[in-house]
Design an enzyme around this catalytic site. Sequence first.
Site, mmCIF file in Angstrom:
data_model
loop_
_atom_site.group_PDB
_atom_site.id
_atom_site.type_symbol
_atom_site.label_atom_id
_atom_site.label_comp_id
_atom_site.label_asym_id
_atom_site.label_seq_id
_atom_site.Cartn_x
_atom_site.Cartn_y
_atom_site.Cartn_z
ATOM 1 N N HIS A 1 -10.390 -5.465 -2.908
ATOM 2 C CA HIS A 1 -9.032 -5.671 -2.384
ATOM 3 C C HIS A 1 -9.090 -6.093 -0.932
ATOM 4 O O HIS A 1 -9.886 -5.588 -0.145
ATOM 5 C CB HIS A 1 -8.159 -4.433 -2.550
ATOM 6 N N LEU A 2 -8.219 -7.036 -0.607
ATOM 7 C CA LEU A 2 -8.002 -7.424 0.787
ATOM 8 C C LEU A 2 -6.809 -6.625 1.294
ATOM 9 O O LEU A 2 -5.741 -6.642 0.685
ATOM 10 C CB LEU A 2 -7.639 -8.912 0.901
ATOM 11 N N HIS A 3 -6.995 -5.937 2.418
ATOM 12 C CA HIS A 3 -5.860 -5.321 3.088
ATOM 13 C C HIS A 3 -5.261 -6.380 4.021
ATOM 14 O O HIS A 3 -5.971 -6.936 4.862
ATOM 15 C CB HIS A 3 -6.297 -4.149 3.973
ATOM 16 N N ASP B 1 0.842 -1.199 0.000
ATOM 17 C CA ASP B 1 0.000 0.000 0.000
ATOM 18 C C ASP B 1 0.879 1.251 0.000
ATOM 19 O O ASP B 1 1.892 1.327 0.709
ATOM 20 C CB ASP B 1 -0.907 -0.012 1.236
HETATM 21 P P1 5GP Z 1 -9.736 1.303 0.408
HETATM 22 O O1 5GP Z 1 -9.776 2.634 1.120
HETATM 23 O O2 5GP Z 1 -10.450 1.386 -0.913
HETATM 24 O O3 5GP Z 1 -10.176 0.154 1.239
HETATM 25 O O4 5GP Z 1 -8.204 1.022 0.117
HETATM 26 C C1 5GP Z 1 -7.523 1.589 -0.950
HETATM 27 C C2 5GP Z 1 -6.068 1.552 -0.585
HETATM 28 O O5 5GP Z 1 -5.315 1.774 -1.767
HETATM 29 C C3 5GP Z 1 -5.637 2.620 0.415
HETATM 30 O O6 5GP Z 1 -5.085 2.005 1.554
HETATM 31 C C4 5GP Z 1 -4.627 3.457 -0.360
HETATM 32 O O7 5GP Z 1 -3.551 3.899 0.443
HETATM 33 C C5 5GP Z 1 -4.173 2.507 -1.447
HETATM 34 N N1 5GP Z 1 -3.753 3.172 -2.653
HETATM 35 C C6 5GP Z 1 -4.403 4.161 -3.304
HETATM 36 N N2 5GP Z 1 -3.747 4.515 -4.406
HETATM 37 C C7 5GP Z 1 -2.643 3.718 -4.475
HETATM 38 C C8 5GP Z 1 -1.568 3.609 -5.419
HETATM 39 O O8 5GP Z 1 -1.498 4.305 -6.433
HETATM 40 N N3 5GP Z 1 -0.615 2.670 -5.149
HETATM 41 C C9 5GP Z 1 -0.670 1.872 -4.052
HETATM 42 N N4 5GP Z 1 0.322 0.996 -3.884
HETATM 43 N N5 5GP Z 1 -1.677 1.947 -3.154
HETATM 44 C C10 5GP Z 1 -2.658 2.852 -3.365
#
Ligand code: 5GP
Length: 114
Positions: free
Chosen positions: A100-102, A31
Site C-alpha cells: 500500500h502507498l500512503h 485510512d
Molecule cells: P502500514 O502500517 O502497514 O504501513 O499501514 C497500514 C495502515 O492501514 C495503517 O495506517 C492503518 O491505520 C490502516 N488500517 C488498518 N486497518 C484498517 C481498516 O480496517 N480500515 C482502514 N481504512 N484502514 C486500516
Amino acid sequence: MMADNLFLKIINKTIPAKIAYEDDLCLAFHDINPQAPTHVLIIPKKVIRTHDELTAEDQSLLGHLHLVAIKLAKELGVASGYRLVINCREQAGQTVPHLHLHLLGGRDMTWPPG
Ligand code: 5GP
C-alpha cells in the site's frame, strides 16, 4: 506479527471502507487512523505482500498506483504538497501484508520521519 490481509476484505467489500477511487487494478480508501488531515491508502488488487515482492511484471501497475496518487492529491486538495510512504516489512512499520502507498497531506511535514 503482521495481521491477516484485511485489505483483501476491503477489496472484496466484506469490510467497509471510505473509498476514494477504484478501478480494475487498484483501490484507494481513507485510512482508519489518519496521520494527516488527508491520509489515503492506495493498494493494488493483485496480492503483493511487501514492496520487495514487486517484479518486472508489476512495473506498469506500480506506475499506475503513482498516477492514481497524483489524481487523488489533486482531487483531495493536497497537490501543493504531499508525501507518499511505503513501509516495507515490520521493521519499517508495515502492519498489513498487502502493498500500500500512503498518500498523506494537508499539513506541514517534517523530516526525518519517525
Ligand atoms: P502500514 O502500517 O502497514 O504501513 O499501514 C497500514 C495502515 O492501514 C495503517 O495506517 C492503518 O491505520 C490502516 N488500517 C488498518 N486497518 C484498517 C481498516 O480496517 N480500515 C482502514 N481504512 N484502514 C486500516
